[in-house]
Enzyme design. Structure first.
Site, PDB file in Angstrom:
ATOM      1  N   GLU A 256       0.799  -1.231   0.000  1.00 39.95           N
ATOM      2  CA  GLU A 256       0.000   0.000   0.000  1.00 39.95           C
ATOM      3  C   GLU A 256       0.832   1.282   0.000  1.00 39.95           C
ATOM      4  O   GLU A 256       0.595   2.196   0.787  1.00 39.95           O
ATOM      5  CB  GLU A 256      -0.956  -0.012   1.196  1.00 39.95           C
ATOM      6  CG  GLU A 256      -1.900  -1.201   1.186  1.00 39.95           C
ATOM      7  CD  GLU A 256      -2.785  -1.277   2.415  1.00 39.95           C
ATOM      8  OE1 GLU A 256      -2.773  -0.331   3.225  1.00 39.95           O
ATOM      9  OE2 GLU A 256      -3.484  -2.283   2.581  1.00 39.95           O
ATOM     10  N   GLU A 381      -6.124 -11.195  -0.975  1.00 41.08           N
ATOM     11  CA  GLU A 381      -6.950 -11.078   0.234  1.00 41.08           C
ATOM     12  C   GLU A 381      -8.434 -11.054  -0.119  1.00 41.08           C
ATOM     13  O   GLU A 381      -9.188 -10.237   0.406  1.00 41.08           O
ATOM     14  CB  GLU A 381      -6.575  -9.804   1.002  1.00 41.08           C
ATOM     15  CG  GLU A 381      -5.108  -9.691   1.313  1.00 41.08           C
ATOM     16  CD  GLU A 381      -4.732  -8.359   1.954  1.00 41.08           C
ATOM     17  OE1 GLU A 381      -5.569  -7.778   2.673  1.00 41.08           O
ATOM     18  OE2 GLU A 381      -3.596  -7.914   1.744  1.00 41.08           O
TER      19      GLU A 381
END
Length: 612
Positions: A256, A381
């Site tokens: 991220e 995920e």
């Protein structure tokens, strides 16, 4: 482009001839990593890491030479004792999982590695402490991802780091006691683990960045932090691959680092919108100390210490999003920079999907663009929010059916989708006193839910089509390739009463709020940033000043004599000289003035560094 001399060994290694360190003595040093030794005397060097020199034969990595080049006094420690789960009160002991561990298996049916997230925010809530859950994982999955316990805040040992600082030592200390049980379980059962995550702006303690490892002190200088960063990555990667070879064969190196929501949160000058702040205003301390280069520096270190068959991944959420700025393109721009130095192997698409947003079409467009850019894709995920209503199970099954239909369609069209991980095993996680999660494939009693069956139907239908085609072509191959593992812990909250339909993504301690653009079904994509404007010319490669600049012209002697001054057993010196020599070879090949045959001869001369 500026390329560190240490990393050029992994870029231009294809031009190198094999260094003959010594004759083989009948043993294979690389087998301790489950990698065979090269059999051909002329196998080219394709990568040099801290542990050895590597080539490829028949499409598989192999070790070159007759020894590990890691210094003899620098091997990682043995693992701490594992926990005796026989003494643990299994919260799932009452579950009858006979139907879940017979018949259909996701791992066996999928044309990619099929992983599961290991829920748990502390050791005694970790999924692998349950014998019942272990049996289910062994049967249904071939990959696992710790949703929390492999993150920096869980493995960095604060007290030991402070003790080091008191003795004038900047090396970090890692504590692996929270993950060795899962590593041991995976190793003994042929299951892979996704290393998640090395570098992230969240769940990294602030003391890691401070003088004396003390949160009350000021930030360390860049040189000190780079030393700590290398100490951390080196110890972490080395520990798992020496003690559990082949288990952690993929790492989410950076998580991220790209931001698009608010221009005050990112540095647009990099060409890939580097995160400067989190949405709640906290500074990204990785960026504050090292600037945007913290990403490439982390990947360089990971490549240096990881075995050649370990894949390095950049991982992010909302990788399909194109507004208010184009996140997909920003990630591609970053990946392109990393790819110039052979530092990245795949992109990780976290894939937290809401009931209404994104649409399946918008989500799949992310796959298309990464595929068009030439990248391997890993779904790391996967979590699809549960719909409301009494018929939510049927609606949820339809959601998973639509998503997996598109994923399989992409696979059949040639997309390199090497893994899919669902980010948790069961609804109402039994290790927690209260858990309202309803996004998993197994219910509170570890029974298959309709969304499990929806996925299985897609996989089996696909295998039927594939097998028919193979039979018609006279080529039957029932082996299913399993390429890679998966990812992390997050929940999604859809505020249906909010007119803006905000989606709040809560990943561990970090919260991201994404507000979809209203009334836009086909957002207009901004013009992609030209690749050439992001990547500097390769002609700007620099060698290490302390060793003297190397001219683009090849001298009559071909090579700097100082490269051959290392003592016979000084492997660190030889490694450094070899990397410097690669810089010279690089400049030779990129210069139009040089005879390429002489460049090849130079590469052969460089390989002799290891033999003297």
């Amino acid at each position: 482009m500026r390329i560190s001399y240490i990393l050029l060994s992994s870029i231009l290694s294809s031009v190198f001839a094999r260094p003959r360190i010594n004759e083989y003595n009948g043993t294979c040093w690389s087998e301790e990593f489950n990698i065979p030794c090269c059999q051909n005397s002329d196998t080219l060097i394709l990568r040099t890491t801290y542990d050895g020199i590597w080539g490829m034969e028949n499409g598989e990595w192999c070790g070159i030479g007759n020894r590990n080049i890691r210094p003899i006094d620098d091997f990682p420690p043995s693992p701490p004792p594992i926990f005796d789960i026989e003494t643990f009160d299994d919260p799932a002991a009452e579950c009858d999982i006979s139907d879940s561990i017979t018949g259909d298996s996701l791992a066996k049916e999928a044309p990619f590695r099929f992983g599961v997230g290991l829920t748990g925010s502390y050791f005694y809530s970790s999924t692998t402490l349950s014998k019942t859950m272990r049996e289910l994982i062994k049967y249904q999955f071939n990959s696992m991802t710790y949703t929390n316990l492999m993150k920096p805040s869980y493995v960095l040992d604060h007290e030991a780091c402070i003790e080091n600082a008191a003795n004038g030592i900047e090396d970090v200390v890692l504590n692996f006691s929270g993950i060795v049980d899962g590593l041991d379980f995976a190793y003994k059962n042929g299951i892979h683990i996704r290393g998640h995550v090395l570098v992230w702006h969240a769940q990294t303690p602030d003391w890691f960045f401070k003088v004396g490892f003390d949160s009350e002190n000021e930030l360390v200088d860049p040189a000190t932090f780079e030393y700590r960063l290398e100490s951390y990555i080196k110890q972490y990667i080395s520990f798992v691959q020496y003690n559990y070879p082949g288990v952690v064969d993929v790492w989410d190196v950076v998580n991220e680092a790209v931001e698009i929501e608010n221009e005050t949160l990112f540095d647009a000058s990099t060409g890939w919108n580097t995160r400067v702040l989190t949405l709640d205003g906290n500074e990204n301390l990785w960026y504050k100390i090292l600037g945007p280069d913290y990403v490439i520096k982390s990947f360089r270190l990971a490549r240096k210490y990881a075995l050649p068959n370990v894949k390095l991944v950049y991982n992010d959420y909302n990788t399909f999003q194109t507004y208010p700025h184009d996140k997909t393109q920003a990630i591609i721009n970053l990946l392109n920079i990393l790819r110039e130095e052979d530092l990245v192997d795949a992109v990780g698409m976290q894939s937290y999907l809401g009931v209404e947003w994104p649409s399946v079409k918008e989500y799949v467009r992310g796959f298309e663009r990464f595929h068009e850019a030439g990248y391997e894709i890993q779904v790391t995920e996967l979590t699809i929010s549960a719909p409301s209503g009494d018929d939510w199970l049927e609606k949820q099954a339809k959601q998973y059916e639509e998503v997996f239909s598109k994923i399989i369609e992409c696979v059949n069209e040639g997309y390199n989708i090497s893994s899919v991980t669902v980010f948790g095993l069961q609804d109402g996680y039994r290790f927690y006193g209260s858990d309202s999660t309803k996004t998993r494939l197994f219910d509170h009693d570890l029974q298959k839910k309709p969304n499990y069956q929806a996925i299985m139907n897609i996989l089996k239908e696909n295998n039927g089509e594939v097998n028919n085609d193979e039979i018609n072509n006279g080529d039957i191959n029932n082996e299913i390739p399993n390429e890679i593992p998966n990812e992390q812990e997050t929940s999604i909250i859809i505020d249906n009463e909010n007119d803006d339909n905000e989606i709040i993504i809560e990943e561990d301690n970090a919260i991201e709020v994404i507000t979809p653009e209203p009334n836009i079904t086909e957002p207009i994509l901004p013009e992609p940033t030209p690749y050439e404007s992001i990547i500097p010319e390769i002609s700007t490669i620099e060698s290490v000043p302390s060793q003297g600049a190397v001219s683009n012209e090849i001298s009559d002697s071909f090579i700097d004599p100082s490269y051959f001054t290392c003592d016979e057993q000084d492997w660190k010196c030889k490694y450094e000289k070899s990397c410097l020599c690669i810089v010279q070879v690089t400049k030779c090949f990129v210069s139009s003035r040089n005879d390429k045959e002489k460049c090849k001869q130079l590469s052969i001369e460089c390989s002799k560094i290891w033999t003297l």
